[in-house]
Design a protein around this motif. Sequence first.
Motif, PDB file in Angstrom:
ATOM      1  N   TYR A 120     -26.475  40.463  17.967  1.00 53.40           N
ATOM      2  CA  TYR A 120     -27.562  41.652  18.315  1.00 53.40           C
ATOM      3  C   TYR A 120     -26.967  42.938  18.294  1.00 53.40           C
ATOM      4  CZ  TYR A 120     -31.196  44.081  20.762  1.00 53.40           C
ATOM      5  OH  TYR A 120     -32.042  44.768  21.280  1.00 53.40           O
ATOM      6  N   SER A 147     -28.447  43.464  14.049  1.00 51.76           N
ATOM      7  CA  SER A 147     -29.884  43.085  14.567  1.00 51.76           C
ATOM      8  C   SER A 147     -30.980  43.119  13.640  1.00 51.76           C
ATOM      9  CB  SER A 147     -30.038  44.136  15.661  1.00 51.76           C
ATOM     10  OG  SER A 147     -30.085  45.287  15.119  1.00 51.76           O
ATOM     11  N   ARG A 183     -30.842  41.492  10.999  1.00 54.58           N
ATOM     12  CA  ARG A 183     -30.883  40.155  10.442  1.00 54.58           C
ATOM     13  C   ARG A 183     -30.984  39.124  11.250  1.00 54.58           C
ATOM     14  NH1 ARG A 183     -25.288  39.738   7.179  1.00 54.58           N
ATOM     15  NH2 ARG A 183     -24.465  40.899   8.989  1.00 54.58           N
ATOM     16  N   ILE A 184     -31.358  39.631  12.553  1.00 49.02           N
ATOM     17  CA  ILE A 184     -31.987  38.488  13.812  1.00 49.02           C
ATOM     18  C   ILE A 184     -33.276  38.636  13.960  1.00 49.02           C
ATOM     19  CG2 ILE A 184     -31.474  38.003  16.268  1.00 49.02           C
ATOM     20  CD1 ILE A 184     -29.166  39.713  16.220  1.00 49.02           C
ATOM     21  N   ILE A 186     -34.979  30.761  19.365  1.00 49.47           N
ATOM     22  CA  ILE A 186     -33.863  31.356  18.475  1.00 49.47           C
ATOM     23  C   ILE A 186     -34.169  30.805  17.347  1.00 49.47           C
ATOM     24  CG2 ILE A 186     -32.281  29.664  19.152  1.00 49.47           C
ATOM     25  CD1 ILE A 186     -30.252  31.911  19.153  1.00 49.47           C
ATOM     26  N   THR A 228     -30.128  32.595  12.930  1.00 46.42           N
ATOM     27  CA  THR A 228     -29.508  33.406  13.896  1.00 46.42           C
ATOM     28  C   THR A 228     -28.343  32.312  14.721  1.00 46.42           C
ATOM     29  OG1 THR A 228     -31.270  34.650  14.517  1.00 46.42           O
ATOM     30  CG2 THR A 228     -29.614  34.248  16.122  1.00 46.42           C
ATOM     31  N   GLN A 266     -25.692  31.898  12.017  1.00 49.37           N
ATOM     32  CA  GLN A 266     -24.556  33.094  12.065  1.00 49.37           C
ATOM     33  C   GLN A 266     -23.821  33.160  13.159  1.00 49.37           C
ATOM     34  OE1 GLN A 266     -27.166  36.696  12.112  1.00 49.37           O
ATOM     35  NE2 GLN A 266     -28.092  36.048  10.478  1.00 49.37           N
ATOM     36  N   GLN A 267     -24.024  32.780  14.340  1.00 48.60           N
ATOM     37  CA  GLN A 267     -23.376  32.499  15.528  1.00 48.60           C
ATOM     38  C   GLN A 267     -22.341  31.296  15.409  1.00 48.60           C
ATOM     39  OE1 GLN A 267     -26.290  32.006  18.756  1.00 48.60           O
ATOM     40  NE2 GLN A 267     -25.778  34.088  19.396  1.00 48.60           N
TER      41      GLN A 267
END
Length: 124
Positions: A6, A10, A12-13, A41, A45, A48-49
């Motif tokens: 974040y 951000s 890209r979220i 979500i 995202t 990415q995580q």
Amino acid sequence: MRYPIYRHASPRITLASGRPIEDLSLEHLQAGRLGAGDLGIHEETLRQQARIADEAGFAPLGRNLERAAELTRLPDAKILEIYDALRRGGRRAALEVLARDIERAYGASLTAAFLREAAAALEP
């Protein structure tokens, strides 16, 4: 990419609906500009995580996040069906059928493999 995403990525979220994360605000909620489809979500995202976890040496967490990303494509009723099938006393055949179904219908191959692994641990 760095954690927390974040703070570092951000733009890209997105919300579950694909809207930018900046749209998630009390003001938008009060004005009726947010709906149920916005909350939750987004698949990317979670991916990415997962990459961040893998890069940091937390491969099991990365795999869990990848499976969670797949689950964002499934309807709530199917998620509950998976939950119910995994509960204590689940049947091997039911898990195998569920794995086949979600892999075919939703492309959830990681989750299907997880269900097959759970099925293999059960008595036939």
